[in-house]
Scaffold this motif. Structure first.
Motif, PDB file in Angstrom:
ATOM      1  N   VAL A  90       7.337  -4.435   3.779  1.00 14.44           N
ATOM      2  CA  VAL A  90       8.608  -3.718   3.790  1.00 14.44           C
ATOM      3  C   VAL A  90       8.559  -2.545   4.770  1.00 14.44           C
ATOM      4  O   VAL A  90       7.563  -1.841   4.860  1.00 14.44           O
ATOM      5  N   PRO A  93      11.459   3.563   7.057  1.00 14.05           N
ATOM      6  CA  PRO A  93      11.729   4.399   8.221  1.00 14.05           C
ATOM      7  C   PRO A  93      11.360   5.865   7.972  1.00 14.05           C
ATOM      8  O   PRO A  93      11.564   6.381   6.876  1.00 14.05           O
ATOM      9  N   GLY A  94      10.808   6.497   8.989  1.00 17.58           N
ATOM     10  CA  GLY A  94      10.537   7.933   8.922  1.00 17.58           C
ATOM     11  C   GLY A  94       9.245   8.307   8.210  1.00 17.58           C
ATOM     12  O   GLY A  94       8.846   9.462   8.241  1.00 17.58           O
ATOM     13  N   VAL A  95       8.607   7.348   7.521  1.00 18.77           N
ATOM     14  CA  VAL A  95       7.376   7.671   6.800  1.00 18.77           C
ATOM     15  C   VAL A  95       6.184   7.144   7.606  1.00 18.77           C
ATOM     16  O   VAL A  95       6.058   5.940   7.804  1.00 18.77           O
TER      17      VAL A  95
ATOM     18  N   GLN B 456      11.751  -1.360  -1.044  1.00 12.03           N
ATOM     19  CA  GLN B 456      10.916  -0.216  -0.647  1.00 12.03           C
ATOM     20  C   GLN B 456      10.256   0.415  -1.873  1.00 12.03           C
ATOM     21  O   GLN B 456       9.079   0.772  -1.843  1.00 12.03           O
ATOM     22  N   CYS B 460       6.156   0.649  -2.540  1.00 12.23           N
ATOM     23  CA  CYS B 460       5.449   1.921  -2.802  1.00 12.23           C
ATOM     24  C   CYS B 460       4.735   1.876  -4.149  1.00 12.23           C
ATOM     25  O   CYS B 460       3.603   2.342  -4.286  1.00 12.23           O
ATOM     26  N   GLU B 469       7.347   9.729  -6.986  1.00 11.03           N
ATOM     27  CA  GLU B 469       6.627   9.872  -5.717  1.00 11.03           C
ATOM     28  C   GLU B 469       7.231   8.965  -4.660  1.00 11.03           C
ATOM     29  O   GLU B 469       7.362   9.342  -3.491  1.00 11.03           O
ATOM     30  N   LEU B 473       8.962  10.114  -1.184  1.00 19.17           N
ATOM     31  CA  LEU B 473       8.424   9.650   0.097  1.00 19.17           C
ATOM     32  C   LEU B 473       9.528   9.006   0.948  1.00 19.17           C
ATOM     33  O   LEU B 473       9.680   9.305   2.127  1.00 19.17           O
ATOM     34  N   ILE B 474      10.312   8.159   0.315  1.00 18.20           N
ATOM     35  CA  ILE B 474      11.364   7.450   1.045  1.00 18.20           C
ATOM     36  C   ILE B 474      12.420   8.442   1.554  1.00 18.20           C
ATOM     37  O   ILE B 474      12.875   8.365   2.690  1.00 18.20           O
ATOM     38  N   ASN B 476      12.004  11.706   2.095  1.00 18.85           N
ATOM     39  CA  ASN B 476      11.431  12.520   3.168  1.00 18.85           C
ATOM     40  C   ASN B 476      11.444  11.764   4.487  1.00 18.85           C
ATOM     41  O   ASN B 476      11.661  12.349   5.544  1.00 18.85           O
ATOM     42  N   GLY B 477      11.223  10.462   4.419  1.00 22.61           N
ATOM     43  CA  GLY B 477      11.295   9.643   5.631  1.00 22.61           C
ATOM     44  C   GLY B 477      12.716   9.605   6.171  1.00 22.61           C
ATOM     45  O   GLY B 477      12.946   9.771   7.370  1.00 22.61           O
ATOM     46  N   LYS B 480      13.518  12.840   7.955  1.00 22.85           N
ATOM     47  CA  LYS B 480      12.463  13.312   8.844  1.00 22.85           C
ATOM     48  C   LYS B 480      12.955  14.078  10.076  1.00 22.85           C
ATOM     49  O   LYS B 480      12.413  15.123  10.422  1.00 22.85           O
TER      50      LYS B 480
END
Lengths: 252, 507
Positions: A90, A93-95, B456, B460, B469, B473-474, B476-477, B480
């Motif tokens: 999967v 994006p951005g991570v 997603q 994770c 968490e 994380l998602i 924050n991505g 970004k």
């Protein structure tokens, strides 16, 4: 290690039975392969074991080292040592790939009551593992799976497996979409992880992956059940004759 | 959730800062209240209160008059109702407009004379000890050896600025960084020239009220061709109950100068709503550049939507000189209600405005926020990147104006507006206004709305992260691009805040 007992699974949303009594035991240190035609329930088995939503277990159970897997949350199963290499990894994006892995490694450590890995140790660890899989620094920085080629995605799955050091690895059609060179790299990555305390369940359509990752036992799955088990020669038989003969044999 | 790649990029950040950020775990961290003896003006607002506030700050007559005129205007105005916000009517007469810690009446001689509660407050806010002492007004603290990172701090506690650090060092560079009340007394020529020149007294209901009753805030002047030697920072803290905070910030970047300014906001957890109506004015002359970053973490109210800060803020930058540049970056995680549109007036030729925003709303929070890019000069450029995240039963609106005036020939705007939804009871809205009055300018607008993807999440979680968490994380991505626009320490704090504000948003 992994014991699956009479597992029956249906789709949550519709009345469709997918697994109809799967029995399987993978002892520690062994590599078992599952082959089977499309729609036989191979991928469903990997999803149910790892705890994906959308399935309902109607009968049977599955344990990992004696612990009841099916009662746990997906992240608890991961911390208990179950790893699934996705057929379709999967994109997030951005991570950054490295951020993702570090979060995952530390989440599992925390769940097991271990101390977090320091940034320096983590870096050393990931660089070594990445080198073996020919994953460069750039790929570690790029967002998780975004813009990765098919081969890069699968190598990245194996990198995650190497970093998380699971005891039970399920590889769901890891060979799909790989060219010969990539398949070799991925297989070498997997073989490097083979160890007495670690077991593998390799799901595949094709025998060719099993030339690289040599299984101890091969199972044939059809219509939601394991219909035949044997040694590596069983995979070759399928390769030459297709599934038709085996299916006919069972029906007879 | 600082990743190792960020950590490596951030060598040089003090261990103390890193530790402070790490300890940010938990629900609303700043919810404590400091029990401190306060001095209040009577509740409500009227010309006497305005005079009293002016008197407490020893203001000259012209300032008092300015305030009184603003108050007279305010009385004739109605509260605006166009925003997509729903909140009970505010009784403006049921608020305290002035409160200050009693211990500030006389300057303490040493730390022992300082109200320990005040010190504790700074400690909890993560301000290093030396800065704590300076903020507490301890005499001689300025001359002690500096430790840790260099960020000059001005702290505003309820209505008053309680101290500014690194004043001497800044003075050497010619930079003036002090409370606005001090600036009114010490630098009246600058204040007279610029105050109200970007956000006029008549601008809007909340700005007009602020003009009448602002009690303190920060003042910055960067002289020509000067790069401010350190980042400047203001902490705003509302502590007293039923107290409105009305701070006023005035920043002047003279020709060819540069400054980066940070603003942090926290408040105790209470079940009654509190009012915050600030005004920030920035003047940017020729070839000067200002970066203004905000991490707004006012108390957002509880899970049922009780309490929280009502945040009505007017922020505007005026790029007066040619080639001047402003960048607004905001991380809006707190407040029950947010009404805020940091704007850029691009007056100078080739001037540039940028706006980067993350607005997170959870539970019953509501945010109506965005920006205005007003292109007046030729060859001006603006860029808007807005990331709205909604969870729970929250409503999140992006409202933005891009206006190309007839003389703004060959100007450009690019707007990217992304919304992320978590769950199915929240809302995201995008309201862009575009006016183009010349035919050589170009405006681009892109908008997306998406939901946190189940694939997603499962990916994770299969790797060992729990749901919270994984969401953090998602998200924050997703945000970004904006997080990267923040100064380092703020970026780390902001990442943690994203995680905290979304707690309980899944499952």
């Amino acid at each position: 290690m992994l014991k699956i007992n009479n597992l029956h699974v249906k789709l949550e949303e519709e009345d469709k039975q997918i697994l109809k009594g799967v029995d399987l035991e993978v002892p520690a240190g062994k590599v078992h392969a599952i082959m089977g035609p499309n729609g036989s329930g191979k991928s469903t088995l990997s999803y149910v074991l790892s705890g994906r939503d959308g399935y309902e277990v109607t009968k049977g159970d599955a344990t990992l080292d004696g612990e009841e897997l099916l009662d746990m949350e997906p992240e608890e199963r991961a911390a208990a040592g179950l790893f699934l290499a996705f057929q379709y990894p999967v994109e997030i994006p951005g991570v950054g790939n490295m951020t993702f892995l570090r979060t995952a490694v530390n989440a599992q450590r925390k769940a097991r009551g271990e101390a977090e890995m320091s940034a320096a140790d983590f870096l050393k660890f990931i660089r070594a593992k990445a080198k073996d899989l020919k994953i460069d620094a750039d790929m570690l920085k790029r967002p998780v799976n975004v813009g990765f080629s098919g081969g890069e995605k699968k190598r990245n799955e194996i990198l995650q497996m190497a970093m998380l050091e699971p005891k039970m690895c399920i590889l769901d059609e890891t060979d799909s979409g790989l060219d010969v060179d990539a398949m070799k790299l991925v297989s070498e990555g997997v073989n490097a992880l083979r160890d007495e305390g670690r077991s593998f369940l390799v799901i595949t359509h094709y025998q060719r992956l099993l030339d690289h990752i040599k299984p101890d036992v091969v199972h044939i799955m059809a219509a939601g059940r394991i219909i035949k088990s044997g040694g590596p020669e069983l995979a070759l038989e399928v390769e030459h004759n297709g599934y038709a003969d085996i299916l006919a044999e069972i029906d007879a | 959730m600082a990743g190792v790649d960020e950590l490596i990029a951030k060598e040089g950040v003090e261990e103390e800062t890193v530790e402070a950020v790490k300890s940010l775990a938990g629900t609303y961290k700043y919810g404590w209240e400091t029990e401190i003896e306060m001095e209040y003006a009577p509740k409500g607002v009227n010309p006497d209160i305005v005079r009293l506030i002016s008197g407490k700050n020893d203001e000259p007559e012209w300032m008092t008059e300015w305030r009184l005129e603003a108050f007279a205007r305010w009385e004739k105005l109605d509260e605006p109702a166009w925003a997509l916000l729903n909140y009970p009517e505010i009784d403006f007469q049921d608020q305290y407009y002035y409160a200050r810690p009693k211990s500030m009446e006389e300057k303490p001689k040493s730390l022992d004379d300082v109200d320990p509660k005040l010190l504790e407050t700074y400690q909890k806010l993560g301000i290093p000890l030396k800065e704590q002492m300076i903020l507490a007004g301890v005499e001689g603290a300025e001359d002690m050896p500096a430790e840790g990172r260099k960020v000059a701090v001005d702290a505003v506690f309820d209505s008053v600025s309680v101290g500014t650090t690194f004043q001497e060092e800044l003075k050497k560079a010619g930079v003036i960084f002090c409370s606005i009340s001090e600036a009114i007394r010490e630098h009246p020529e600058l204040v007279k020239k610029y105050l109200g020149s970007v956000v006029p007294v008549s601008d809007n209901y909340y700005a007009t009220l602020n003009s009448a009753v602002f009690s303190d805030g920060s003042f910055v002047y960067i002289p020509p061709n000067t790069r401010c030697p350190m980042e400047l920072s203001t902490y705003f803290r509302i502590n007293a109950e039923n107290t409105g905070q009305f701070e006023r910030t005035l920043i002047i970047a003279d020709k060819g100068s540069y400054v980066s300014y940070l603003e942090g906001c926290t408040a105790p957890q209470r079940d009654t709503a509190q009012l915050h109506a600030a005004v920030v004015e920035i003047i940017i002359e020729e070839d000067a550049e200002v970066k203004y970053s905000t991490v707004q973490n006012w108390f957002p109210g509880d899970e049922e939507g009780k309490g929280g800060i009502y945040n009505f803020v007017t922020k505007r930058a005026d790029c007066r000189g040619d080639r001047s540049k402003v960048m607004w970056t905001q991380v809006e995680t707190g407040s029950a209600v947010t009404w805020k549109y940091p704007s850029c007036i691009l007056r100078g030729a080739e001037s540039q405005g940028e706006f980067y925003s993350i607005a997170i709303t959870n539970n019953y929070q509501q945010a109506d926020t965005g920006t205005k890019m007003v292109h007046l000069g030729r060859d001006t450029k603006s860029r808007i990147v807005s990331k709205g995240i909604s969870a729970g039963k929250a409503q999140n609106t992006y409202r933005g104006l891009v206006s190309m005036h007839p003389k703004a020939k060959n100007s450009r705007n690019y707007t990217q507006c992304d919304s992320l939804l978590i769950g199915d009871k929240c809302g995201a809205h995008t309201v862009p206004y575009i006016e183009v009055k010349n035919n050589s300018s170009r405006v681009e607008h892109e908008a997306t709305t998406s939901k946190v993807d189940e694939e997603q999440m499962f990916y994770c979680r299969q790797r060992g992260m729990d749901e919270e968490e994984a969401v953090a994380l998602i998200v924050n991505g997703f945000a970004k691009e904006v997080l990267q626009a923040l100064p380092m320490e703020f970026a780390m704090e902001a990442q943690q805040l994203v995680a905290i504000s979304l707690e309980g948003s899944v499952g």
